[in-house]
Design a protein around this motif. Structure first.
Motif, short mmCIF file in Angstrom:
data_model
loop_
_atom_site.label_atom_id
_atom_site.label_comp_id
_atom_site.label_asym_id
_atom_site.label_seq_id
_atom_site.Cartn_x
_atom_site.Cartn_y
_atom_site.Cartn_z
N HIS A 128 2.63 6.12 10.17
CA HIS A 128 1.20 6.41 10.07
C HIS A 128 0.73 6.24 8.63
O HIS A 128 1.51 6.41 7.68
CB HIS A 128 0.91 7.84 10.53
CG HIS A 128 1.38 8.14 11.91
ND1 HIS A 128 0.89 7.51 13.03
CD2 HIS A 128 2.32 9.01 12.35
CE1 HIS A 128 1.49 7.97 14.11
NE2 HIS A 128 2.37 8.89 13.73
N LEU A 129 -0.54 5.92 8.49
CA LEU A 129 -1.16 5.88 7.17
C LEU A 129 -2.49 6.63 7.26
O LEU A 129 -3.43 6.15 7.90
CB LEU A 129 -1.40 4.43 6.70
CG LEU A 129 -1.98 4.29 5.29
CD1 LEU A 129 -0.93 4.73 4.25
CD2 LEU A 129 -2.41 2.85 5.02
N GLN A 130 -2.54 7.79 6.65
CA GLN A 130 -3.77 8.57 6.59
C GLN A 130 -4.53 8.15 5.35
O GLN A 130 -4.02 8.29 4.24
CB GLN A 130 -3.46 10.07 6.55
CG GLN A 130 -4.69 10.96 6.38
CD GLN A 130 -5.62 10.90 7.56
OE1 GLN A 130 -5.19 10.93 8.70
NE2 GLN A 130 -6.92 10.80 7.30
N MET A 131 -5.73 7.62 5.54
CA MET A 131 -6.52 7.12 4.42
C MET A 131 -7.77 7.98 4.26
O MET A 131 -8.61 8.03 5.16
CB MET A 131 -6.92 5.66 4.69
CG MET A 131 -5.74 4.74 4.96
SD MET A 131 -6.19 3.00 5.12
CE MET A 131 -7.14 3.07 6.64
N VAL A 187 0.85 -1.20 0.00
CA VAL A 187 0.00 0.00 0.00
C VAL A 187 0.89 1.25 0.00
O VAL A 187 0.75 2.11 -0.86
CB VAL A 187 -0.94 0.01 1.21
CG1 VAL A 187 -1.75 1.30 1.25
CG2 VAL A 187 -1.86 -1.21 1.21
N ALA A 188 1.77 1.36 0.97
CA ALA A 188 2.65 2.52 1.06
C ALA A 188 3.80 2.18 2.01
O ALA A 188 3.60 1.45 2.97
CB ALA A 188 1.91 3.75 1.56
N SER A 189 4.97 2.73 1.73
CA SER A 189 6.12 2.44 2.57
C SER A 189 7.10 3.59 2.56
O SER A 189 7.09 4.44 1.65
CB SER A 189 6.81 1.15 2.12
OG SER A 189 7.33 1.28 0.81
N ILE A 190 7.93 3.62 3.60
CA ILE A 190 9.04 4.56 3.68
C ILE A 190 10.30 3.76 3.99
O ILE A 190 10.38 3.10 5.04
CB ILE A 190 8.82 5.63 4.77
CG1 ILE A 190 7.52 6.41 4.53
CG2 ILE A 190 10.01 6.59 4.81
CD1 ILE A 190 7.22 7.48 5.57
N ASP A 191 11.26 3.79 3.08
CA ASP A 191 12.52 3.08 3.31
C ASP A 191 13.39 3.84 4.30
O ASP A 191 13.14 5.02 4.58
CB ASP A 191 13.26 2.89 1.99
CG ASP A 191 12.61 1.85 1.11
OD1 ASP A 191 12.86 1.87 -0.11
OD2 ASP A 191 11.84 1.02 1.63
N THR A 203 7.19 5.09 -1.22
CA THR A 203 6.53 4.39 -2.32
C THR A 203 5.06 4.25 -1.97
O THR A 203 4.72 3.85 -0.86
CB THR A 203 7.15 3.00 -2.54
OG1 THR A 203 8.55 3.13 -2.76
CG2 THR A 203 6.52 2.31 -3.74
N VAL A 204 4.18 4.61 -2.92
CA VAL A 204 2.74 4.53 -2.71
C VAL A 204 2.12 3.76 -3.87
O VAL A 204 2.45 4.01 -5.04
CB VAL A 204 2.11 5.93 -2.62
CG1 VAL A 204 0.60 5.83 -2.41
CG2 VAL A 204 2.75 6.74 -1.49
N ALA A 205 1.24 2.85 -3.57
CA ALA A 205 0.58 2.06 -4.60
C ALA A 205 -0.26 2.96 -5.50
O ALA A 205 -0.90 3.91 -5.03
CB ALA A 205 -0.30 1.00 -3.96
N ASP A 206 -0.27 2.64 -6.78
CA ASP A 206 -1.06 3.41 -7.73
C ASP A 206 -2.53 3.42 -7.34
O ASP A 206 -3.24 4.42 -7.54
CB ASP A 206 -0.92 2.81 -9.15
CG ASP A 206 0.46 3.01 -9.72
OD1 ASP A 206 0.71 2.47 -10.82
OD2 ASP A 206 1.30 3.67 -9.08
N THR A 219 -1.84 8.77 2.50
CA THR A 219 -0.56 9.42 2.77
C THR A 219 0.16 8.66 3.86
O THR A 219 -0.41 8.41 4.94
CB THR A 219 -0.76 10.88 3.21
OG1 THR A 219 -1.48 11.59 2.19
CG2 THR A 219 0.58 11.56 3.43
N VAL A 220 1.40 8.30 3.61
CA VAL A 220 2.21 7.60 4.60
C VAL A 220 3.21 8.59 5.19
O VAL A 220 3.76 9.44 4.48
CB VAL A 220 2.92 6.37 3.99
CG1 VAL A 220 3.91 6.78 2.91
CG2 VAL A 220 3.58 5.52 5.06
#
Length: 128
Positions: free
Chosen positions: A79-82, A48-52, A58-61, A68-69
């Protein structure tokens, strides 16, 4: 041992918002790559979304522009704001952590390798 704890799942109507949070505890002397992945019934787990650990996001299309991650004040909180949630976002959402880059494909959500650590998951249900 490293533990990941997720919170913030729940049920909302389409168009609503939720915020998921994940905290790492245990061996926290290094900075981990952290990410959110989800798995709907009968489907494979997808990114879905990640921060290395170098800050690469990286955010899924499929969720770009809606989700927002971000990292919290602690380097080991994610955090993941949906926003603008859709019924197809219904899934169990898992937090993952790894000492290497997450390495998954944003156009498909496919993971290229098995990640190191996973949380127990938190359920998100979006009704139409």
């Amino acid at each position: 041992a490293l533990q990941l704890t997720e919170s913030g799942g729940g049920s909302v109507q389409a168009g609503g918002s939720l915020t998921l949070s994940c905290t790492i505890s245990g061996y926290t002397y290094i900075t981990y790559s952290m990410g959110w992945f989800r798995q709907a019934p009968g489907k494979q787990r997808e990114g879905v979304a990640s921060i290395d650990m170098d800050g690469t996001i990286t955010v899924a299309d499929s969720v770009k522009g809606r989700f927002t991650v971000s990292k919290g004040n602690s380097k080991n909180t994610l955090h993941l704001q949906m926003n603008s949630l859709k019924p197809e976002d219904t899934a169990k959402y898992y937090c993952a952590a790894d000492p290497r880059p997450m390495d998954w494909v944003p156009s498909t959500g496919r993971m290229n390798r098995i990640l190191d650590k996973w949380g127990q998951g938190t359920l998100v249900t979006v009704s139409s």
